[in-house]
Every structure is written in structure tokens, then in C-alpha cells.
Design a protein around this motif. Structure first.
Motif, short mmCIF file in Angstrom:
data_model
loop_
_atom_site.label_atom_id
_atom_site.label_comp_id
_atom_site.label_asym_id
_atom_site.label_seq_id
_atom_site.Cartn_x
_atom_site.Cartn_y
_atom_site.Cartn_z
N LYS A 183 0.83 -1.21 0.00
CA LYS A 183 0.00 0.00 0.00
C LYS A 183 0.86 1.25 0.00
O LYS A 183 0.67 2.17 -0.81
CB LYS A 183 -0.93 0.00 1.22
CG LYS A 183 -1.81 1.24 1.34
CD LYS A 183 -2.73 1.11 2.55
CE LYS A 183 -3.57 2.37 2.71
NZ LYS A 183 -4.47 2.29 3.88
N ALA A 184 1.84 1.28 0.89
CA ALA A 184 2.71 2.46 0.99
C ALA A 184 3.53 2.62 -0.29
O ALA A 184 3.74 3.74 -0.78
CB ALA A 184 3.62 2.33 2.20
N VAL A 185 3.99 1.49 -0.86
CA VAL A 185 4.79 1.55 -2.09
C VAL A 185 3.95 2.09 -3.25
O VAL A 185 4.42 2.92 -4.04
CB VAL A 185 5.36 0.16 -2.41
CG1 VAL A 185 6.09 0.18 -3.77
CG2 VAL A 185 6.32 -0.29 -1.31
N PHE A 203 3.09 5.78 -7.40
CA PHE A 203 2.18 6.29 -8.44
C PHE A 203 1.34 7.50 -7.99
O PHE A 203 0.50 7.99 -8.74
CB PHE A 203 1.22 5.19 -8.89
CG PHE A 203 1.93 3.99 -9.45
CD1 PHE A 203 2.57 4.04 -10.68
CD2 PHE A 203 1.96 2.79 -8.73
CE1 PHE A 203 3.24 2.93 -11.19
CE2 PHE A 203 2.62 1.69 -9.25
CZ PHE A 203 3.27 1.74 -10.48
N GLY A 204 1.54 7.96 -6.76
CA GLY A 204 0.79 9.13 -6.29
C GLY A 204 -0.70 8.83 -6.05
O GLY A 204 -1.54 9.70 -6.25
N LEU A 205 -0.99 7.60 -5.63
CA LEU A 205 -2.39 7.22 -5.37
C LEU A 205 -2.82 7.70 -4.00
O LEU A 205 -2.01 7.92 -3.10
CB LEU A 205 -2.53 5.70 -5.44
CG LEU A 205 -2.17 5.02 -6.76
CD1 LEU A 205 -2.28 3.51 -6.61
CD2 LEU A 205 -3.03 5.52 -7.91
N SER A 206 -4.12 7.84 -3.84
CA SER A 206 -4.68 8.13 -2.52
C SER A 206 -4.86 6.82 -1.77
O SER A 206 -4.79 5.72 -2.34
CB SER A 206 -6.03 8.84 -2.65
OG SER A 206 -6.99 7.95 -3.22
N GLU A 207 -5.13 6.92 -0.47
CA GLU A 207 -5.34 5.71 0.33
C GLU A 207 -6.56 4.94 -0.17
O GLU A 207 -6.55 3.71 -0.22
CB GLU A 207 -5.53 6.08 1.80
CG GLU A 207 -4.25 6.48 2.49
CD GLU A 207 -4.40 6.48 4.01
OE1 GLU A 207 -5.36 5.83 4.49
OE2 GLU A 207 -3.58 7.10 4.68
#
Length: 733
Positions: free
Chosen positions: A410-412, A417-421
Motif C-alpha cells: 500500500k505504501a509503495v 504512483f501518487g495514489l490516494s489511500e
């Protein structure tokens, strides 16, 4: 030893006047009755019990396409989850929602015995089944999309809606009735197609008047049909003020028979009139001879209503016969209009037609905006997720590697890729097989469609004009789904005075009315030449013998001061002993009959009491419409004599006699009267009227009639003591 001290400031003990305490508590009870039981909400037209029944069925997924469930199951769900009252009241409300003769648009599809128009009750809830109708679905459409407010149920275990979304104006479509504390409501059902047309007219021109709306909605439309004969002006006034009424008549037609005869067939009865009781009432009119034009009535109904009425004679006009029955029975009823409802704030108000429709439209706008906001929130969430899927598709191999190999994927993913949680959680919650099968076109097509929908919704919520247009489109679609022909015909007001009264058809024949001492009354044709030949029951004898005509009204004066009215045409024939007078009038057992006279319009009666008081009463004011008669004298009645002379002669228990002029007596409809003769002890024993030009007659102890040439010696003023009468005087003739 423990000493119990009183709680500080009295604790739960409140010191206040009893009047204030009762007023406050009764007011709380009254408000609870008004808001939670008796008055419907103007927005969805429901009381809480009906709203809870439909919502519980919705939660049970009893939609029109589903299989029906036992009503006992539904009642249990409602009682256990939403409505803390008895199962009988809940089932009664559910049954009414399913009856097509009670609801213009039934909201429950009942399977089994749900009662009938004859007044038969529905079967027990364990035998019947139910599910929702298409109309109910329209009323609850969008209820799971945050379109209305919810509140905790009575036990705080669940939530229930405070109002339904209401896809059509159910308040006016199905009507409502109820009695609260100090107020009531009575709203007739209407045609939903006309109501929606009126709503569309208001959307086009908000300044539309009630008179213009009444051209679109000409009047109520009852589920049992019938003919409304109130008149446009009266209905318009009810729609303007919210109060009024409408006269509703049965629908009938004349069927010709052989040899010039005919019969009348009733095909629709008024709303809320039980057919079986209506037929019983008509049969009772025949038995009691209160409908002289009616010959017979019978029920030939199968699935459709068919009540056949035979006239007494084929020469009787059908319109006159029906007009007489409209007056005498529930073939015509008056449905009261009292549009007392709870507005959007829960305040009781009497609202007219336009105000009710406008309140419904305002509610629909609020529902539309809340549903739109709910949908916008979900579309934005989905678009956000689709943006994450776009990134995944462009870097699918790397994403799969990270998911499979990294300890903290998740953190990677977020860092790489600049994703949100939210986007990272969605990707991680998706199976690898599904990630591998992602197609670019599928993502882009869904993204494009949702983006267009979002723009449309945002435009809708920011434009009142678009909102009203959308509401109009939804109402037009609802109209197509529910439209049905009008059942109640709106006719012009009928002037009943234009019809010949039923009494005009009674043949005028000479009769003699015979009333026995024990109160058995009958009528024989013609004149009785020899009363001694009349026969009576053992121990009974002749009391009164009165010549009359079949068209006369008989005035029967009783010793308790009441005067009863009996139609001479309703008396039993003289072949038997007749029938008890007490079956025809509400005569007390302790009261005796003082006089029986055939009413003469314009004539007057001398009314005298045993206490020595009396007055002159116009006969026209003594006619009574009810079995209870009219209370004419305050006291024990001694005599009721038709005024045929100009002098009054009285005799007291002390045998003193007084003669005075009749014009000394006042004319009045009822009361005690004035003193006729003064007595130190006792009262009045006899009274008579005579013409001064001929003088009175009296009867001696041997029953012989005697002239009274020197009667003027006893002439005096009213209320005098009088003087001893001639030797042997007992009574007058």
C-alpha cells in the motif's frame, strides 16, 4: 435505626394546581394523537401506521414481482420493529390499503379474503397474504437514497422514515379520514391523472388559481363510482377553503320490462356505504310503509353490483321514485370535506387544493435534490477509483509485482504512483486475476459516462428551472403508469324541490282509524257505522275512533306532554287487531293517549294540563319528523282539542266551573301556558270549546246530554275560581 430524609426540593414531587397539571398532560396527549395517529402528512398522505406498514414490506422485499407473504408475518414485523400498538389495529390498516372499494389506488396487493363491499370482514391474518403494488413502489422510489429523513424507532433499535418520497400526490389520490382531539380530517379520493395534470399546470404557471385547477380536477373520484350532485360552485368553495362537502348518489338505470313495466337497477353505491345494510334499510322502508312508491328490492349482485328496485306501480315516474329513496336512504350520502393535515413542519393546518398540491411539489423538489446529492457523492467516489484504475492499467505489470513482492504494498503504491489511500485500498482489495483482466476501453467508457452524469447532476442541483422540469418529467411518467378512467361522474346540483313528493302518489281514500285502550292501532276503509261491532283482543276495548284519509298525518297526544306524528297510510289494515302504537312511536310505558286527530293544515289546538294551565298551539308546529315526537307541554297533558269555538269552559276537581273567551289564551308552539282556572286544591278535570251563539252542552251522571241556556252566569275572566256548576255536571260535550 435508619432515618429517611426527604429528597432535596421534594424530588419527583411537583407542587402545582390540579387544573394546570391536567391541562398540561391533556395537551400532551392531544398533540400526540394529532401528530402520531389521526392526521395525515400533506407530503405523502399517510398516517404513521400506514407509512410503517409499507416501509416494513419494502424492507421485507415484498415488491410486485416477489411472492406474497403471510399478513401475520408483515403485522409481526411492523409491530415488533416500528409500531408499538396492537396487531388488530395494524391488520385493519393493512386490509384497508388492499381493498379496491376503499382505496382509489390500492397500495397492498392482497391475496385471500380481504372483505367486500357488503361489509363482511377480512379473514384472519394467518390466512391472507400480501405484497406491495406498483403504486406503493412509486411512493417509496428513492427511499434508500437519502431522499427523506429517518428517525429512531420506538425502541431505538432501528430507524424509520418520517415521510415517504411520494411519487404521486397520494393524500388527494386515496384520501384520508380521522378524528383527533379537538380536530378531525376528511379528505375524499381523487383521480391521480387529473391531480398530476393539475401539478403540471402549477409547474408551468405557479400563479394558477384554484378555480383554474378545479377545471382540471372537477371533483372527487371515489373508488365505488357514483354520481356527485353537489354542483361546481360548492366543490370550488371546498377546494378554496379546505372545508365543505359533496353529495354522492348511487348510479342507476331504468330497465324496461314486458307490458310497459320497468325496474330500476343500481350499479354503483355511494362510497363507504355497505351494500347489505343499504338493502336491509330499503326493505325496512317497505315494511314500515315509509316509502309508498317502493314495491320491492332484491340483490342480484355477482362480481358487479346489481341491486334491483321494483316500483309500487308502473305508473310511478322512475325519477320521482329514486328522488324519494335518495331522501329516505343511503342511496345518497354527503361526504364531508375537511382538508386538515400536517404540513412539512408537523403543524396541523386546513389547506385548500392548491396548497396541498404545492406542498407535494415542494416535497418532490426536496426529494430530487437529496437524491441528486446522494448520487453525486457516489459518482465522485467511483470516478476517483477509476482514476486509480487508469494508473494501474498503464503500469499493470509493475503494480502486480508490487502487490506480490512488497511487504508494504500500500505504501509503495502510494509513493510510486501518487495514489490516494482510497485508491490504493481498492486496488489491493481487487483480485489479481481481475487486475490482469482490466481493459482500457471499459475504464474509459465508464469514466466518460460517469463524468457526463456528474456534470448533469451538478447542473440540475444548481438550477431550480431544471429541477422543476425534471419533476414534471417524473410526474408525466407516473401518470402513464397509474392513469385510469374517472369512476365518479360530476353532475350539476340537483334541486330536489322540483320533484313531486312521494306522498303525492298515495291514493286518497277515506278510512277510519281505530285505537284501542291498550294502544293497538289499525285503519279500516270507509266509515264505521256501528262501533259496537268492532272486535278487539280479550280485555281490550275501543279507545279512539277517528275519521281520516290515507293521505292524512295523525297527531297523537300523550299524557307526558308529547305529540307524535303517524302517517295514516302506514297503519295496519283493519282485518286483524292492528299493531301496537309503541312500535311506530317512542311512547313511554307510563304514558297514556289523550287525543288522536287527523291533522288539518292551518288549524289550532287547545292544549291543557291537569294543573290547570293551557295555551293555543298551531297544528303545523306540532308535526314531528322523528319517532320521539315533539315535547309540547311542560306538565301532565289533560286535553288536546281542536279550536272550533270562541269560548272555553273548564271544570275543576272541586266541581267549580268557569267560562271565558278563547282569545284570552296565548298562541305558542310549546311551554307551560297560562292559568286557565284557579284552584285552592286539586286541578282540572275537563275542558271544552263552544260557539257563544249556540251555547255549551254538558253530560249528567246518567250520561244524558243537556243544554245550558243560562251559561253566561258562569262567564268570567281567565284564571278565575269559577262557581259551582249545574247539578249533576260531570263533563262536557
Amino acid at each position: 435505626m435508619t432515618i429517611h430524609t426527604p429528597p432535596p426540593e421534594g424530588g419527583r414531587i411537583v407542587d402545582e394546581p390540579m387544573g394546570e397539571a391536567l391541562s398540561r398532560r391533556y395537551l400532551a396527549y392531544a398533540l400526540s394523537t394529532i401528530t402520531n395517529r389521526a392526521l395525515p402528512d400533506v407530503r405523502d398522505g399517510f398516517k404513521p401506521v400506514h407509512r410503517r406498514i409499507l416501509y416494513a414490506m419494502h424492507q421485507m422485499r415484498l415488491n410486485p414481482q416477489a411472492a406474497a407473504r403471510k399478513c401475520a408475518k408483515v403485522v409481526g414485523e411492523v409491530m415488533g420493529g416500528y409500531h408499538p400498538h396492537g396487531d388488530a389495529s395494524i391488520y385493519d390498516a393493512l386490509v384497508r390499503l388492499a381493498q379496491d372499494f376503499a382505496q382509489r389506488y390500492p397500495l397492498v396487493d392482497g391475496q385471500g379474503n380481504f372483505g367486500n363491499i357488503d361489509g363482511d370482514n377480512a379473514a384472519a391474518m394467518r390466512y391472507t397474504e400480501c405484497k406491495l403494488t406498483a403504486a406503493s413502489v412509486l411512493l417509496m422510489e428513492g427511499i434508500d437514497q437519502d431522499s427523506v429523513d429517518f428517525r429512531p424507532t420506538y425502541d431505538d433499535q432501528d430507524e424509520e422514515p418520517t415521510v415517504l418520497p411520494a411519487g404521486f400526490p397520494n393524500l388527494l389520490a386515496n384520501g384520508s379520514s380521522g378524528i383527533a382531539v379537538g380536530m378531525a380530517t376528511s379528505i375524499p379520493p381523487h383521480n391521480v391523472g387529473e391531480l398530476i395534470d393539475a401539478c403540471l399546470a402549477l409547474l408551468d404557471r405557479p400563479e394558477t388559481t384554484t378555480a383554474e385547477l378545479a377545471e382540471i380536477v372537477p371533483g372527487p373520484d371515489f373508488p365505488t363510482g357514483g354520481v356527485a350532485v353537489e354542483g361546481h360552485a360548492s366543490i370550488l368553495d371546498a377546494y378554496e377553503t379546505g372545508r365543505g362537502g359533496v353529495r354522492l348518489r348511487a348510479r342507476w338505470e331504468r330497465e324496461p320490462l314486458e307490458r310497459g313495466g320497468y325496474q330500476i337497477v343500481i350499479t354503483e353505491v355511494p362510497y363507504q356505504v355497505q351494500k347489505s345494510k343499504l338493502i336491509e334499510a330499503l326493505a325496512e322502508l317497505i315494511e314500515q310503509k315509509k316509502a309508498p312508491l317502493l314495491g320491492d328490492v332484491r340483490d342480484e349482485s355477482a362480481e358487479d353490483i346489481r341491486v334491483v328496485i321494483d316500483p309500487k306501480s308502473r305508473n310511478i315516474d322512475a325519477d320521482s321514485l329514486m328522488e324519494s329513496l335518495f331522501r329516505l336512504s343511503d342511496l345518497e350520502v354527503r361526504f364531508p370535506i375537511n382538508m386538515n393535515v400536517l404540513d412539512a413542519t408537523g403543524t396541523p393546518r386546513v389547506m385548500g387544493l392548491k396548497a396541498c398540491l404545492q406542498a407535494f411539489l415542494d416535497h418532490r423538489r426536496e426529494v430530487l435534490n437529496r437524491r441528486s446529492a446522494w448520487r453525486i457523492e457516489r459518482v465522485e467516489k467511483r470516478l476517483h477509483l477509476l482514476e486509480g484504475l487508469r494508473i494501474v492499467f498503464l503500469n499493470l505489470d509493475e503494480v502486480i509485482r508490487i502487490v506480490r513482492e512488497e511487504e508494504q504494498p500500500k505504501a509503495v503504491l502510494i509513493a510510486r504512483f501518487g495514489l490516494s489511500e482510497t485508491q490504493a485500498d481498492f486496488i489491493l482489495d481487487t483480485r489479481l486475476r481481475q487486475l490482469a483482466r482490466i481493459e482500457e476501453m471499459t475504464i474509459e467508457n465508464e469514466y466518460k459516462a460517469l463524468s457526463e452524469e456528474l456534470a448533469s447532476l451538478q447542473s440540475l442541483t444548481s438550477s431550480p428551472a431544471k429541477q422543476w422540469k425534471k419533476i414534471g418529467q417524473e410526474l408525466a411518467a407516473t401518470r402513464k403508469a397509474l392513469i385510469s378512467p374517472r369512476r365518479t361522474t360530476i353532475a350539476e346540483a340537483v334541486d330536489a324541490s322540483a320533484f313531486v313528493p312521494a306522498e303525492a302518489f298515495i291514493p286518497r281514500e277515506a278510512i277510519t282509524v281505530i285505537l284501542s285502550e291498550r294502544g293497538w292501532i289499525r285503519a279500516v276503509k270507509g266509515k264505521v257505522e256501528d262501533p259496537s261491532e268492532l272486535k278487539f283482543k280479550e280485555g281490550d276495548a275501543l279507545g279512539f275512533l277517528v275519521p281520516a284519509f290515507t293521505t292524512d298525518k295523525l297527531l297523537v297526544a300523550a299524557s307526558d306532554g308529547r305529540v307524535f306524528t303517524v302517517g295514516a297510510d302506514k297503519l295496519a289494515s283493519g282485518r286483524g287487531h292492528g299493531e301496537p302504537l309503541r312500535l311506530m312511536v317512542e311512547l313511554e310505558e307510563s304514558a297514556g293517549i289523550v287525543a288522536v286527530l287527523a291533522h288539518q293544515p292551518g288549524a289550532k289546538l287547545l292544549i291543557a294540563s291537569k294543573a290547570g294551565y293551557g295555551f293555543i298551539a298551531p297544528e303545523d308546529e306540532l308535526l314531528a319528523q322523528k319517532r320521539g315526537g315533539k315535547q309540547v307541554l311542560n306538565g301532565d297533558l289533560l286535553a288536546a282539542i281542536r279550536v272550533t269555538g270562541d269560548h272555553v269552559v273548564t271544570i275543576g276537581e272541586n266541581l267549580k266551573t268557569l267560562i271565558f273567551k278563547a282569545d284570552e289564551l296565548p298562541e305558542m308552539g310549546r311551554g307551560k301556558g297560562v292559568k286557565l282556572q284557579s284552584f285552592k286544591q286539586g286541578g282540572l278535570t275537563d275542558i271544552a270549546l263552544f260557539d257563544g251563539a249556540h251555547g255549551p252542552e254538558w253530560v249528567d251522571g246518567g250520561g244524558r246530554r243537556r243544554n245550558w241556556p243560562d251559561w253566561k252566569d258562569w262567564l268570567g275572566k281567565r284564571a278565575g275560581a269559577g262557581r259551582m256548576g249545574p247539578r249533576g255536571l260531570r263533563k262536557f260535550r
